[in-house]
Design an enzyme around this catalytic site. Sequence first.
Site, short mmCIF file in Angstrom:
data_model
loop_
_atom_site.label_atom_id
_atom_site.label_comp_id
_atom_site.label_asym_id
_atom_site.label_seq_id
_atom_site.Cartn_x
_atom_site.Cartn_y
_atom_site.Cartn_z
CG HIS A 129 -1.93 0.97 1.40
ND1 HIS A 129 -1.69 2.28 1.73
CD2 HIS A 129 -3.26 0.84 1.26
CE1 HIS A 129 -2.85 2.93 1.78
NE2 HIS A 129 -3.82 2.08 1.50
CG ASP A 206 0.28 -2.56 6.21
OD1 ASP A 206 -0.75 -2.72 6.89
OD2 ASP A 206 0.32 -1.87 5.18
CE LYS A 232 -8.07 -0.04 5.46
NZ LYS A 232 -6.81 -0.07 4.73
CB CYS A 370 -3.60 3.13 -1.69
SG CYS A 370 -4.77 4.41 -1.30
C1 LIG Z 1 -5.83 0.62 4.48
C2 LIG Z 1 -4.43 0.16 4.44
C3 LIG Z 1 -3.38 0.94 4.90
C4 LIG Z 1 -3.58 2.35 5.39
O1 LIG Z 1 -4.46 2.40 6.46
P1 LIG Z 1 -5.05 3.82 6.94
O2 LIG Z 1 -6.19 3.39 7.81
O3 LIG Z 1 -5.50 4.55 5.72
O4 LIG Z 1 -3.97 4.51 7.67
C5 LIG Z 1 -2.11 0.42 4.86
N1 LIG Z 1 -1.88 -0.81 4.41
C6 LIG Z 1 -2.86 -1.60 3.96
C7 LIG Z 1 -2.53 -2.98 3.48
C8 LIG Z 1 -4.16 -1.14 3.95
O5 LIG Z 1 -5.14 -1.92 3.48
#
Ligand SMILES: *Cc1c(COP(=O)(O)O)cnc(C)c1O
Length: 412
Positions: A129, A206, A232, A370
Amino acid sequence: MITVGKTVPFDVSRIRSDFPILHRKVNGKDLIYFDNGATSQKPQVVIDAITEYYTNNNANIHRGVHYLSQLATTQYENARTIIQNYINAPLSQEILFTKGTTDAINLVANSLGELFSSGDEIMISAMEHHSNIVPWQMLCERKGLVLKVIPINEAGELIMSEFDNLFSPKTKLVSITHISNTLGTINPIEEIIAKTHAIGAYVMIDGAQSIQHIKVDVQALDCDFFAFSGHKVFGPTGVGILYGKKEILDKMPPYQGGGDMIAKVTFEKTTYNELPHKFEAGTPNISGGICLGTAITYLAELDLDAIHAHESELAHYAEEKLLQFDGVRIIGTAKNKTSVVSFIVNGIHPFDLGTLLDKQGIAVRTGHHCTQPLMDFYQIPGTVRASFAFYNTKEEIDVFIHAMERSLNMLR
Ligand SMILES: *Cc1c(COP(=O)(O)O)cnc(C)c1O
């Protein structure tokens, strides 16, 4: 709210009754929400906890002697413990509240990054991302570091033999996504962590797409850092978590300066507060932190194995149905995958398809998600992405497939 315990079999209609938004209409149709990779919906307990906090408990934390300040502090710190227990972190001081995954990665890049010197190397992967790319690029630019990228194959799996070749004595950190938000690939992070530690480098995971789908145990993984976002995992936006090992966090300089992160301030010299406060400057998202604890409590009561089975079934069913249309190509066909179905249709722009699906009440994501370098790898401008959560159903997929048929007929 109906309590769903591990002893109670997974029942999707009961779970759906916990999520009020799933019962609304969009464009005159029942909402079908397949954009869980972007953000999840919130159960009534989380919505109620937000109202309860502002109705009865609101005060600033860690400062006041008065009743409400102490109450809010206790609730905030309880949430930290709930999250600590959920990911099996050894110490509550190792749980840092952040604004989200992006903020957590920036914290590590800016603070741990201070300990690296010119020529040192950072490794990420081709499926990251943007928030696990750009902070490292900025650090590399600032400190003269080198960024290396683990390549992937057509299926969207890391090429692990290449990973081994990218190591050098200068490798300082590997930062990698647990699960790809675009492809659904579940990466072999256990192997990555073991190999990275064997050469004495740090590993950051991540976890923005993993903790809502599979059990995460940071001690079993032995990762040095693990980041995720509240929104999320069925919690509020604007709050997230960085887990970090205490002995590493202790070595790292503060990321931001301000209130709460200090022990003593004079104009000559300031000394810093202990963990976790050293990394939590200023008034945090108090309600967000408390209600993330509520969301994690809700998640902890569900049977994650049953959830995983249900979500896999949805993804397989959707892929099988989609492939019956002419010209559909699934992007991301890793053997080890979660419930993300990204696809393109020959000759049709993802945006046009997404727009027609929306008219029929179906929320999917279209675009690069992204992950622009990943789109370049596949040489496509974007995909349509359906990402499923445990509250989605096979019936919803049937409606989606019917809507696909209508949309494709209109676009062709
Ligand atoms: C959504 C996401 C992010 C970023 O998360 P934020 O809530 O926008 O800070 C980073 N890595 C992955 C894999 C994501 O799906």
